[in-house]
Enzyme design. Structure first.
Site, PDB file in Angstrom:
ATOM      1  N   GLU A 302     -24.964  43.273 106.177  1.00 10.45           N
ATOM      2  CA  GLU A 302     -24.032  42.320 106.772  1.00 10.45           C
ATOM      3  C   GLU A 302     -22.771  43.051 107.221  1.00 10.45           C
ATOM      4  O   GLU A 302     -22.238  43.843 106.464  1.00 10.45           O
ATOM      5  CB  GLU A 302     -23.642  41.213 105.783  1.00 10.45           C
ATOM      6  CG  GLU A 302     -22.926  40.075 106.494  1.00 10.45           C
ATOM      7  CD  GLU A 302     -22.439  38.967 105.553  1.00 10.45           C
ATOM      8  OE1 GLU A 302     -22.242  39.228 104.352  1.00 10.45           O
ATOM      9  OE2 GLU A 302     -22.235  37.852 106.047  1.00 10.45           O
ATOM     10  N   GLY A 436     -17.238  44.116  97.648  1.00  9.24           N
ATOM     11  CA  GLY A 436     -17.279  43.751  96.231  1.00  9.24           C
ATOM     12  C   GLY A 436     -18.712  43.496  95.815  1.00  9.24           C
ATOM     13  O   GLY A 436     -19.167  43.935  94.768  1.00  9.24           O
ATOM     14  N   ALA A 437     -19.441  42.794  96.688  1.00 14.96           N
ATOM     15  CA  ALA A 437     -20.835  42.466  96.410  1.00 14.96           C
ATOM     16  C   ALA A 437     -21.453  41.910  97.682  1.00 14.96           C
ATOM     17  O   ALA A 437     -20.751  41.573  98.622  1.00 14.96           O
ATOM     18  CB  ALA A 437     -20.927  41.422  95.294  1.00 14.96           C
ATOM     19  N   MET A 438     -22.783  41.843  97.695  1.00 15.59           N
ATOM     20  CA  MET A 438     -23.471  41.331  98.883  1.00 15.59           C
ATOM     21  C   MET A 438     -24.637  40.465  98.454  1.00 15.59           C
ATOM     22  O   MET A 438     -25.452  40.876  97.627  1.00 15.59           O
ATOM     23  CB  MET A 438     -23.928  42.519  99.751  1.00 15.59           C
ATOM     24  CG  MET A 438     -24.761  42.135 100.956  1.00 15.59           C
ATOM     25  SD  MET A 438     -23.825  41.108 102.126  1.00 15.59           S
ATOM     26  CE  MET A 438     -25.153  40.085 102.778  1.00 15.59           C
ATOM     27  N   GLU A 439     -24.713  39.295  99.064  1.00  9.38           N
ATOM     28  CA  GLU A 439     -25.609  38.241  98.586  1.00  9.38           C
ATOM     29  C   GLU A 439     -27.053  38.335  99.060  1.00  9.38           C
ATOM     30  O   GLU A 439     -27.737  37.309  99.113  1.00  9.38           O
ATOM     31  CB  GLU A 439     -25.052  36.888  99.024  1.00  9.38           C
ATOM     32  CG  GLU A 439     -25.086  36.618 100.550  1.00  9.38           C
ATOM     33  CD  GLU A 439     -23.804  36.975 101.285  1.00  9.38           C
ATOM     34  OE1 GLU A 439     -23.029  37.783 100.739  1.00  9.38           O
ATOM     35  OE2 GLU A 439     -23.576  36.458 102.388  1.00  9.38           O
ATOM     36  N   HIS A 471     -19.663  33.672  93.196  1.00 10.72           N
ATOM     37  CA  HIS A 471     -19.563  33.676  94.661  1.00 10.72           C
ATOM     38  C   HIS A 471     -20.915  34.030  95.288  1.00 10.72           C
ATOM     39  O   HIS A 471     -21.416  33.330  96.168  1.00 10.72           O
ATOM     40  CB  HIS A 471     -18.485  34.689  95.066  1.00 10.72           C
ATOM     41  CG  HIS A 471     -18.270  34.829  96.542  1.00 10.72           C
ATOM     42  ND1 HIS A 471     -17.194  34.264  97.173  1.00 10.72           N
ATOM     43  CD2 HIS A 471     -18.975  35.473  97.500  1.00 10.72           C
ATOM     44  CE1 HIS A 471     -17.252  34.545  98.470  1.00 10.72           C
ATOM     45  NE2 HIS A 471     -18.322  35.287  98.690  1.00 10.72           N
ATOM     46  N   GLU A 472     -21.508  35.104  94.811  1.00  6.74           N
ATOM     47  CA  GLU A 472     -22.763  35.567  95.425  1.00  6.74           C
ATOM     48  C   GLU A 472     -23.912  34.596  95.155  1.00  6.74           C
ATOM     49  O   GLU A 472     -24.780  34.404  96.004  1.00  6.74           O
ATOM     50  CB  GLU A 472     -23.126  36.972  94.927  1.00  6.74           C
ATOM     51  CG  GLU A 472     -22.049  38.037  95.158  1.00  6.74           C
ATOM     52  CD  GLU A 472     -21.536  38.093  96.595  1.00  6.74           C
ATOM     53  OE1 GLU A 472     -22.326  37.816  97.511  1.00  6.74           O
ATOM     54  OE2 GLU A 472     -20.342  38.409  96.793  1.00  6.74           O
ATOM     55  N   GLU A 494     -18.562  31.860 103.872  1.00  6.31           N
ATOM     56  CA  GLU A 494     -17.592  32.475 102.960  1.00  6.31           C
ATOM     57  C   GLU A 494     -16.600  31.479 102.358  1.00  6.31           C
ATOM     58  O   GLU A 494     -16.237  31.596 101.197  1.00  6.31           O
ATOM     59  CB  GLU A 494     -16.860  33.608 103.674  1.00  6.31           C
ATOM     60  CG  GLU A 494     -17.775  34.740 104.124  1.00  6.31           C
ATOM     61  CD  GLU A 494     -18.579  35.357 102.988  1.00  6.31           C
ATOM     62  OE1 GLU A 494     -18.308  35.060 101.815  1.00  6.31           O
ATOM     63  OE2 GLU A 494     -19.507  36.129 103.289  1.00  6.31           O
TER      64      GLU A 494
HETATM   65 ZN   LIG Z   1     -19.290  36.023 100.395  1.00  4.88          ZN
END
Ligand SMILES: [Zn+2]
Length: 1031
Positions: A302, A436-439, A471-472, A494
């Site tokens: 992404e 931070g992170a990726m879903e 969040h993820e 988001e």
């Molecule tokens: Zn997000």
């Protein structure tokens, strides 16, 4: 995706502690000073010491931080009048010195008389007009044949670009055509981790939607070696692939039209290098406990990088299924979105893992795969196997993530009334990871800091990990199941995930007390959205930088804020929830636009008074900014007026925007409970509400759940201040924090004097709660840093005294032992951070003692998690302890602690170390390059470092945008932290950003930086003379 703000938990003015830790002689940055005073420390390359920031000379040696001198201004205005480029002249003499030297300008520009000026202007106007006429006349005008009449009915033919092979590329737009739709991808990947390359084969089955002769899709940095094509039942044949690199597109062109309804298959073989940045299919490595380097490969697609791993229709609306096969060495493992179906030995000694075909249609940016030697722990949650993976030596830090993810998965399954659709859910901590992170669906990737928690971690560290997981996980529904059609509506992904992250934590883990963090991020979103350079929540996106730039606080935090406001406005407890369930069910597996969401929420409206969500919310998503509501009261009659809260408001930027504002208010009759809230819908420019005459004060925007700022007028502010002075508990702590935030914002806007700000802050001697306190400290710190960087030494000293007078006694009351309550931790770290940064003896001593104990205990003693940052920052100011800290940084395995050590190291005021740490961050050996934005933002907070950092950014710009894509959150952070403390005309005049041209000058963050400098300058001009009096 979670962009991972380097200053996570924005409510804590942690920056403060890096700030002016020791007030030193300004000469500290003069490297001509005796360098023997600096003892050596590890890994300091002597070559790197010979670096002096060009800019530092300016401020440090007092060559003038003021604006242009008068002669200079005269020259400029005269030059402008005569049409001469002042910029050229100034840049010419700039090149011989540094960008904003305050050297005496050449006196060649004498002031022309008024008459000369008029004559010159007239002459120039005539010449310019004639030139333009000649220029715009077609070339045929003066030929014998004259001009041929054009046939006005002929539509414009698109201008096709040239492919790499010199042939015309048959597509001329940024977005792909929609005549061919991919249905499924069959991917085979053979990565070679020894040589950092991979070979791939992608088989794409497509359906033809409209008759067409072309297939256009994305591919970036892939060397396509063979391509075959099969249409319907026809024979498979070789085809030529055309490539247009600037748009990362490839195409196959046919002589015959393919007909709507037909199916076709394109097979592409290719080879490529594993990416050295943080996107695409990239390589990463770590050192294991035996000191061996272990390499791995992971993906981050992404927004626009799936095309770097396989040719694909890389837009979110092209959903398809994926069947993925990856080969590996026997001692490695692989992961992908789906569970592994089988593993087959290959003739070359490798194994090939095949994953089940995805049971859902998904967008390309959600595809993921990893080749590594990670170890998992797992647990079943209803039908899903949840696992957390890490490098083997960090396995013991994965328990918390597994428990948290499992609880939250259960919560979301229930809340959305749709079960998570896959059989497994992996959460993986990757040693090199920028966001931070990726879903990624079924395979969520994290930084180690945002997933791993030590057994003794503080609740604040757990809060960070839990909120990123929340969040993820929310994205598995918002984003993965229902996806925005295009990046212009990124906020649907988001904003929602951000809102759900706070909402779910409050429900599932109330002890983590996430409310203060959410309040603080809403304040920061307001601050950003008050700039003219902000953008509407849904906004046009037409190039890759604009896509990257959508990952900002407007999409995330403003998006979440307006959802919160909507939820608070809708009647009944469950209408919001019902609406989003309806939305998720209606659009499951599909793509949506903002309007679809509002329609779903309107459809479930149950109230007698019909709530038209679309009508209200459109005013919040289709225009930038937010309203300022001004209250004026005559007896019982209260008039509310709205206008655009725009910090840069002159006639040119004036907007007549109106918002549909669900105003809430409480009064002194009833102000604390939810039941006290009264509502007023302000849709027009102004409206009137009635109050009993006896009401002494009213407070709008209960708990700051609305996205607007309120001005109460002189009397209204005075009444609120009086009420708080006699009893702080007449308002909730959120409301108190909201008053503090609003009055600082109004001062920045120029509506209240700084005296009024200080007047309100007087009540704070009785304040004990975290939210108002952290907000006040943060706001004061912003001003403190601006003053410091303008070297307004006497005001800096007064500001310091002011802060200590106001908050000193509360600072002294803080303890240094373990503390369980999150909000007490937040309060304590903010107060002690400030105290130490202001050089309070008691604070410094306590911090030094704790560091010493920690250092000598050989790992047995611990610094409470919320105090680690204060302690490491204090330690980093001493020569000896900086070296100790660097050694600890290199050996500690727990990532959260490691990052705090890094911030400590970067807060040094020693210029040689500053230079070293910036360079080390760019090199990526001792300090990972993913941490460079954090290093830069920390260095920029300090007085000694901010000009070094600015020079460093300018000199290394090309390398920075190679590592971090233009427009990305990392670049946004770097620009913002480097420039947000500039406040002089000299800084505006440098022209660095405009010199970047296509390498970044068009970025929104650049506009934001320039606007912020102008606003800082304006605030300083207005308030400096009077601050003396008020402080
Ligand atoms: Zn997000």
């Amino acid at each position: 995706m979670d962009p991972f703000d380097s200053n996570v938990a924005a409510n804590l003015p942690r920056n403060m502690i890096e700030n002016s830790m020791f007030e030193e002689d300004p000469d500290v940055v003069d490297l001509a000073k005796d360098s023997a005073a600096f003892p050596t420390f590890p890994a300091l390359d002597p070559d790197e010491v010979m670096y002096e920031p060009r800019s530092s000379r300016l401020l440090v040696r007092g060559l003038g931080e003021n604006d242009m001198d008068e002669d200079d201004e005269d020259c400029e205005s005269s030059a402008r009048l005569l049409g001469i480029s002042f910029m050229n002249r100034s840049s010419a003499h700039r090149s011989s010195s540094f960008p904003y030297t305050r050297q005496a300008p050449p006196r060649s520009c004498s002031r022309p008389s008024a008459r000369t000026t008029v004559v010159c202007v007239l002459f120039l106007v005539i010449v310019a007009s004639m030139t333009m006429v000649l220029y715009f006349l077609p070339g045929c005008t003066f030929t014998k044949a004259g001009c041929r009449k054009t046939n006005k009915t002929t539509p414009f033919e698109p201008v096709y670009p040239l492919s790499t092979n010199g042939k015309l590329f048959p597509w001329a737009q940024f977005r792909l055509p929609r005549s061919i739709i991919p249905l499924s991808y069959d991917l085979t990947l053979n990565p070679d981790l020894d040589n950092m390359t991979f070979i791939g084969r992608t088989v794409i089955t497509m359906s033809v939607h409209h008759n067409t002769k072309i297939i256009v899709l994305h591919s970036a940095h892939l060397n396509i070696t063979k391509a075959t094509f099969k249409l319907g039942d026809q024979e498979t044949r070789d085809v030529t692939v055309l490539e247009y690199q600037p748009r990362q597109q490839i195409a196959v062109q046919f002589s015959e039209e393919m007909k709507a309804g037909q199916y076709c298959v394109l097979t592409l073989d290719y080879s490529a290098s594993l990416s050295h940045t943080y996107d695409g299919f990239y390589n990463s490595s770590y050192i294991n406990k035996d000191g061996e380097k272990r390499v791995l490969a992971a993906t981050q697609f992404e927004p626009l990088s799936a095309r770097k791993a396989f040719p694909c229709f890389d837009e979110p609306a092209f959903k398809a299924t994926f069947l993925i096969k990856i080969s590996r060495k026997p001692n490695y493992m692989t992961l992908s979105n789906m569970p592994q179906a089988k593993s087959t030995p290959l003739s070359n000694g490798l194994m090939q893992d095949e994953f089940e075909k995805t049971s859902v249609n998904m967008s390309t940016y959600l595809v993921a795969f990893i080749v590594a030697d990670f170890t998992p722990i797992s647990k079943n949650v209803s039908e899903t196997l949840v696992s957390v993976y890490s490098v083997p030596e960090k396995k013991e830090h994965t328990d918390y993530a597994l428990d948290t993810a499992s609880e939250l998965l259960g919560f979301y399954n229930n809340f959305f009334e749709i079960n998570y659709p896959l059989k497994k859910l992996d959460l993986v901590a990757i040693p090199d990871f920028l966001a931070g992170a990726m879903e990624n669906w079924g395979l969520i990737t994290f930084r180690e800091t945002t997933l791993l928690v030590g057994s003794q971690s503080s609740p604040l560290e757990k809060q960070l990990v839990a909120s990123v997981i929340a969040h993820e996980l929310a994205h598995q529904w918002f984003g993965n199941l229902v996806t925005m059609s295009w990046w212009n509506d990124l906020w649907l992904n988001e904003g929602f995930a951000t809102y759900m992250q706070y909402m779910s934590l409050q429900e599932v883990f109330p002890k983590l007390d996430i409310g203060n963090s959410f309040l603080a991020v809403r304040f920061r979103a307001l601050d950003k959205d008050a700039l003219n350079s902000s953008h509407a929540v849904s906004t046009e996106v037409n190039n890759p930088e604009q896509v990257e730039e959508m990952f900002d606080s407007v999409s995330y935090e403003k998006g979440a804020s307006i959802l919160m406001m909507l939820n608070a406005w809708l009647p009944g407890e469950h209408q919001f929830k019902k609406g989003i369930i309806q939305y998720l069910k209606q659009f499951s597996g599909l793509n949506t636009e903002t309007e679809n969401l509002w329609n779903s929420l309107t459809q479930v409206s149950v109230s007698a008074q019909h709530h038209n969500v679309s009508e209200m919310m459109r005013s919040w998503t289709s225009q930038k900014g937010f309203p300022l509501v001004t209250v004026s009261r005559k007896g019982g009659q209260v008039t509310l007026t709205q206008e655009h809260f725009l910090l840069t408001s002159d006639k040119a930027t004036y907007t007549s925007s109106l918002w549909n504002i669900p105003v809430t208010y409480v009064t002194d009759n009833c102000s604390l409970d939810h039941d006290c809230i009264q509502m007023f819908n302000l849709k027009t420019k102004s409206g009137t509400l009635e109050l009993p005459e006896s009401v002494k004060w009213l407070k709008l925007n209960y708990k700051n759940t609305g996205f607007y700022i309120v001005h109460y007028g002189d009397e209204g502010w005075a009444a609120l201040k009086d009420a708080l002075s006699s009893n702080v508990h007449v308002l909730t702590q959120e409301d108190r924090a909201s008053l503090i935030h609003n009055i600082f914002a109004l001062s920045r806007l120029g509506r209240v004097s700084f005296y009024q700000v200080l007047n309100l802050l007087k009540y704070m001697s009785n304040e004990t709660e975290s939210s108002p306190m952290t907000e006040a400290l943060l706001q004061l710190n912003v001003i403190y840093r601006l003053l410091e960087k303008r070297q307004e030494d006497s005001l800096v000293a007064r500001m310091k005294k002011y802060i200590l007078d106001q908050f000193g006694s509360l600072m002294d009351k803080q303890t240094w032992g373990e503390e369980e309550s999150v909000s007490k931790q937040e309060l304590r770290s903010a107060l002690l951070g400030s105290a130490c940064s202001l050089n309070q003896d008691n604070c410094i001593q306590q911090a030094k003692d704790l560091f010493k104990q920690y250092d000598q205990s050989n790992g047995t003693s611990r610094i409470p998690g919320d105090l680690q940052q204060v302690v490491f920052t204090v330690a980093a100011q001493s020569n000896e302890d900086w070296g100790t800290l660097l050694h600890m940084y290199q050996t500690v395995t727990y990532d959260a602690e490691k990052r705090k050590m890094l911030r400590g190291l970067a807060s040094t005021q020693d210029p040689r170390r500053i230079v070293w740490i910036l360079k080390a961050g760019l090199r990526g050996d001792i300090i990972q390059t993913q941490e460079l934005p954090l290093v830069i933002s920390t260095v920029c907070n300090g007085f000694a470092g901010y000009l070094f950092a600015w020079d460093f950014i300018q000199e290394n710009w090309d390398r920075l945008i190679e590592k971090f894509p233009l427009g990305s959150y990392a670049i946004q952070t770097i620009i913002k932290s480097a420039t947000s403390q500039f406040s002089t005309q000299a800084h505006l005049d440098q022209g660095f950003f405009s010199s970047l041209k296509e390498r970044g000058s068009q970025m929104r963050s650049v506009q934001e930086a320039l606007e912020t400098i102008r606003l800082n300058q304006r605030w300083m001009d207005k308030n400096l003379p009077t601050l003396q009096k008020w402080l």
